[in-house]
Design a protein around this motif. Structure first.
Motif, PDB file in Angstrom:
ATOM      1  N   LEU A 296       0.820  -1.212   0.000  1.00 46.54           N
ATOM      2  CA  LEU A 296       0.000   0.000   0.000  1.00 46.54           C
ATOM      3  C   LEU A 296       0.853   1.261   0.000  1.00 46.54           C
ATOM      4  N   GLN A 297       1.934   1.259   0.783  1.00 47.03           N
ATOM      5  CA  GLN A 297       2.852   2.397   0.829  1.00 47.03           C
ATOM      6  C   GLN A 297       4.277   1.867   0.969  1.00 47.03           C
ATOM      7  N   PRO A 298       4.960   1.647  -0.150  1.00 50.47           N
ATOM      8  CA  PRO A 298       6.308   1.062  -0.104  1.00 50.47           C
ATOM      9  C   PRO A 298       7.289   1.808   0.787  1.00 50.47           C
ATOM     10  N   ALA A 299       7.148   3.122   0.902  1.00 44.28           N
ATOM     11  CA  ALA A 299       8.090   3.904   1.700  1.00 44.28           C
ATOM     12  C   ALA A 299       7.740   3.916   3.181  1.00 44.28           C
ATOM     13  N   CYS A 300       6.571   3.401   3.540  1.00 45.88           N
ATOM     14  CA  CYS A 300       6.153   3.368   4.944  1.00 45.88           C
ATOM     15  C   CYS A 300       7.015   2.364   5.706  1.00 45.88           C
ATOM     16  N   LEU A 301       7.634   2.812   6.783  1.00 43.12           N
ATOM     17  CA  LEU A 301       8.495   1.937   7.572  1.00 43.12           C
ATOM     18  C   LEU A 301       7.666   1.122   8.552  1.00 43.12           C
TER      19      LEU A 301
END
Length: 445
Positions: free
Chosen positions: A241-246
């Motif tokens: 959903l959000q590749p950059a979300c850690l």
């Protein structure tokens, strides 16, 4: 043509960094093949640069003013506890005011409890009626207002999400929340797992870019080695959903594959003073230590005292010197206001960072390891020596073959005498008034 060449060079550099980090970030766990995306690796670097965040524990428990674990601690029936939602009407909640207060501390991001262990959701969820929009007279989407305020004021928003639940009967009862009146025979893991993933989808779809998902509660089934949280699939959902979300998980054990940063609860990396990090080997992932400004709880407690400015600065510097961020928790009152004592301390920390922030923000842990006298941070060709305790008039720093250009007092730029001794330098520490952190700046050629 020049711009095109630059783009190719940048792309090549990113690809090279990505390839170099594939093995570095390959960790044991449910999916030992997890490799973070390029955008995720870039987000990790930005996360490490920020160094300081604010943790927010806020929910129905704030009404009782006895901390966030009151449902468990007092063995309150879950149905009776749910009636608190009828009283949740935080008329003083102002998302922009919160962000202004948090930014005044020098913090660069906030992590807020979207749903804690009591199951109440502070956002507009379509998969439960036990949320701020349907169960309360407030009927305002707290996360929407915070996401808009953060975007407006250039402040990064992260979401806390509880893996465990003390209210829902489909959650398999763990070692906590046993006195809340649930029927354990109604546990249905597939139902509960779907509920969590549906809510995570809402959080990662409806509120813009999310800095991280901060999971908590894994330890609720620590006494069942075979209990499977199905982290692999859930982590894959978040990254899809959000590749950059850690992703971080407060499980108190070695990181699992799919996790992008490692946190330490009430401890700095490598310490175990709180007794929660005995199995937490310090990994190569970005690190974060969380502490609470209120002495004794994370959610609002009307009887608690607060730590002072010097304590927070000591923790912030100690974290930075161990290559970690500090996540400082505050617990707003049920009416949405933040206690004056909290605002005062945050402002004092912010004023300190206005002067000394260059030794914290954008740094990494210094090549000189933490000592009893303090820690070091480094950036570019500079090493910042943070003397949290002055043990002697002289300080020896093992700098190896690095050529030292100068040593200065950060506060006033005054030059400090040093002598080359073997594989290091011996610094004559100037006389100075006692301070929480006396900083020397060593510049290399």
């Amino acid at each position: 043509m020049k711009k095109l060449l630059t783009l190719f060079l940048c792309a090549g550099l990113v690809s090279s960094i990505y390839a170099q980090n594939q093995e570095k970030y390959r960790l044991p766990g449910p999916d030992s093949g997890y490799v973070p995306s390029v955008s995720n690796l870039q987000a990790r670097e930005k996360f490490q640069d920020m160094k300081f965040g604010i943790f927010v524990h806020w929910g129905l428990y704030s009404i009782m003013g006895q901390g966030e674990w009151v449902l468990h601690n007092r063995n309150i029936n879950a149905q009776e506890y749910a009636l608190l939602a009828n009283c949740f009407n935080p008329i003083h909640f102002d998302a922009e005011e919160w962000v202004d207060i948090f930014k005044s501390s020098g913090a660069r991001y906030m992590t807020v409890t979207t749903r804690h262990h009591d199951s109440f959701s502070l956002f507009d969820s379509k998969v439960t009626e036990y949320d701020v929009m349907e169960a309360t007279p407030f009927k305002r989407d707290v996360m929407k207002e915070l996401s808009e305020a953060c975007a407006k004021k250039d402040f990064k928003l992260h979401f806390y999400y509880s893996h465990l639940d003390w209210t829902r009967e489909d959650y398999p009862i763990g070692w906590t929340g046993r006195g809340t009146g649930r029927d354990g025979s109604k546990a249905d893991w597939d139902s509960y797992y779907q509920f969590m993933n549906d809510q995570l989808t809402e959080l990662l779809t409806n509120y813009g870019p999310v800095g991280s998902i901060w999971f908590d509660g894994y330890w609720d089934h620590a006494d069942k080695p075979d209990f499977d949280w199905h982290l692999e699939e859930q982590y894959a959902l978040v990254h899809r959903l959000q590749p950059a979300c850690l992703i971080g998980n407060n499980h108190h054990v070695k990181p699992y594959a799919g996790e992008d940063f490692q946190m330490f609860e009430r401890d700095l990396p490598g310490q175990n003073e709180a007794g929660l990090s005995a199995n937490s080997v310090v990994s190569q992932l970005p690190l974060e230590s969380c502490i609470t400004l209120s002495v004794g709880s994370w959610g609002y407690n009307m009887t608690n005292a607060f730590h002072d400015r010097d304590y927070v600065i000591g923790q912030l510097v100690g974290a930075a010197g161990r290559n970690a961020n500090l996540l400082l928790n505050v617990g707003p009152r049920a009416d949405g206001s933040i206690p004056a004592e909290v605002v005062k301390v945050l402002g004092e920390v912010g004023r300190w960072l206005e002067i000394y922030g260059d030794s914290i923000f954008g740094t990494r842990g210094g090549f000189v390891a933490p000592h009893s006298w303090g820690v070091t941070t480094q950036k570019d060709h500079r090493l910042f020596v943070h003397l949290l305790k002055q043990e002697d008039d002289c300080l020896y720093l093992p700098v190896g073959d690095r050529k030292v250009k100068s040593v200065k007092v950060m506060a006033d730029d005054a030059h400090v005498h040093f002598t080359k001794v073997g594989g290091g330098i011996l610094i004559q520490v100037p006389e100075h008034e006692k301070t929480v952190d006396y900083i020397l700046e060593v510049t290399f050629r």
